[in-house]
Write a protein that holds these residues in place. Structure first.
Motif, short mmCIF file in Angstrom:
data_model
loop_
_atom_site.label_atom_id
_atom_site.label_comp_id
_atom_site.label_asym_id
_atom_site.label_seq_id
_atom_site.Cartn_x
_atom_site.Cartn_y
_atom_site.Cartn_z
N PRO A 147 45.03 55.72 4.32
CA PRO A 147 45.27 55.56 5.69
C PRO A 147 45.46 54.20 6.03
CG PRO A 147 43.08 56.08 5.62
CD PRO A 147 43.28 56.30 4.32
N GLY A 148 45.09 53.17 5.29
CA GLY A 148 45.26 51.88 5.87
C GLY A 148 43.97 51.43 6.31
N ARG A 189 45.20 51.22 14.19
CA ARG A 189 45.49 51.40 12.53
C ARG A 189 46.45 50.46 12.09
NH1 ARG A 189 46.91 57.38 11.39
NH2 ARG A 189 46.69 56.62 9.26
N THR A 190 46.35 49.84 10.82
CA THR A 190 47.31 49.18 10.21
C THR A 190 47.70 49.90 8.87
OG1 THR A 190 45.66 47.79 8.93
CG2 THR A 190 46.23 47.07 11.23
N SER A 191 48.92 49.47 8.53
CA SER A 191 49.26 50.03 7.23
C SER A 191 48.71 49.67 6.00
CB SER A 191 50.90 49.52 6.92
OG SER A 191 51.56 50.25 5.90
N SER A 192 48.45 50.61 5.08
CA SER A 192 48.10 50.50 3.53
C SER A 192 49.20 49.65 2.82
CB SER A 192 47.92 51.47 2.89
OG SER A 192 49.18 52.32 2.84
N LYS A 193 50.29 49.41 3.29
CA LYS A 193 51.42 48.41 2.72
C LYS A 193 51.21 47.15 2.82
CE LYS A 193 53.87 52.16 1.68
NZ LYS A 193 53.72 52.91 0.38
N LEU A 194 50.23 46.82 3.66
CA LEU A 194 50.04 45.09 4.35
C LEU A 194 48.75 44.86 3.10
CD1 LEU A 194 49.85 45.50 7.97
CD2 LEU A 194 51.71 44.48 6.48
N GLN A 202 46.24 42.60 7.04
CA GLN A 202 45.75 44.02 7.73
C GLN A 202 44.71 43.34 8.76
OE1 GLN A 202 44.01 46.47 4.81
NE2 GLN A 202 45.59 47.76 5.12
N ARG A 203 43.78 42.57 8.33
CA ARG A 203 42.82 41.97 9.22
C ARG A 203 43.60 40.98 10.34
NH1 ARG A 203 40.17 40.89 4.30
NH2 ARG A 203 40.88 38.94 4.35
N ALA A 204 44.40 40.29 10.16
CA ALA A 204 45.29 39.51 11.04
C ALA A 204 45.88 40.38 12.09
CB ALA A 204 46.17 38.52 10.50
#
Length: 234
Positions: free
Chosen positions: A197-198, A209-214, A219-221
């Motif tokens: 789920p990221g 939420r942030t993408s698992s594609k990152l 993601q942290r930024a």
């Protein structure tokens, strides 16, 4: 009768002494004690805060002020108390901003985040999770399309259709309890793979939420930028 008179006389002297000692306090000491009173009142209030460190810092500043012994230290303590009180009050305001915020507020705040190229709010008809306005679901879902996610990973032109995978998403609930329950559910899928789920973090009554594609650093930024935008005071 004579004994009672002596007791009243002693009490009167004590009161006069206390009044005398109080009148001997400098303006700097009085100013510090006023700020301590304000700080203690804030701590005893039921207001929720966003940053718990502001509570521990305020308590520390109050305790440190007790060691003040001259006008210079009173003044220094007063300044520190004022700063700690402001930080605590700001934290209260920030918590209010992330508690049941409106969809409009969120869109306005996240639209100018660097790397966010498109923002879209879901409706009951377009909500792919089918959670909109349901008893344990969210009342708002804002999808964020990020330029950091490769174009080939975005299957649709609509941010809502791409969902969290397109960059990120903000799910907004009526209570923090519901947001935490959703976060716990997402945690059950926290592993590398297609179902990941990221990242996900509870912020007030929201799940950011942030993408698992990152990449992890991305993601942290992005998560930090989203939260900073939501709690910014104007």
């Amino acid at each position: 009768m004579r004994k009672s008179f002596k007791v009243y006389f002693i009490l009167a002297l004590c009161l006069m002494l206390l009044a005398s000692l109080s009148s001997c306090k400098s303006d700097e000491q009085k100013a510090m004690e006023k700020q301590i009173k304000t700080a203690n009142k804030l701590l005893s209030s039921k207001s929720k805060i966003f940053d718990e460190s502001t509570r521990s810092n305020l308590k520390k500043v109050i305790k440190d002020s007790e060691n003040s012994a001259n006008d210079k230290s009173y003044k220094k303590s007063t300044d520190k108390l004022k700063a700690a009180i402001k930080a605590y009050r700001d934290s209260i305001k920030q918590q209010k901003q992330v508690t049941r915020p409106s969809q409009k507020f969120i869109i306005e705040r996240v639209s100018n985040i660097e790397s966010i190229v498109q923002v879209e709010a879901a409706t009951e008809e377009t909500d792919t999770n089918n959670l909109m306005n349901k008893p344990k679901g969210y009342y708002a879902y804002i999808a964020l399309s990020s330029s950091m996610v490769p174009a080939e990973s975005k299957l649709y032109s609509s941010p809502v259709e791409n969902g969290n995978e397109g960059g990120g998403a903000i799910e907004v609930y009526k209570t923090a309890k519901l947001a935490k329950a959703r976060d716990a559910y997402l945690s059950t899928f926290d592993s590398p793979g297609a179902l990941s789920p990221g990242t996900h973090r509870v912020v007030g009554t929201m799940v950011v939420r942030t993408s698992s594609k990152l990449k992890a650093s991305q993601q942290r930024a992005l998560e930090k930028n989203i939260i900073d935008a939501l709690i910014k005071l104007k």
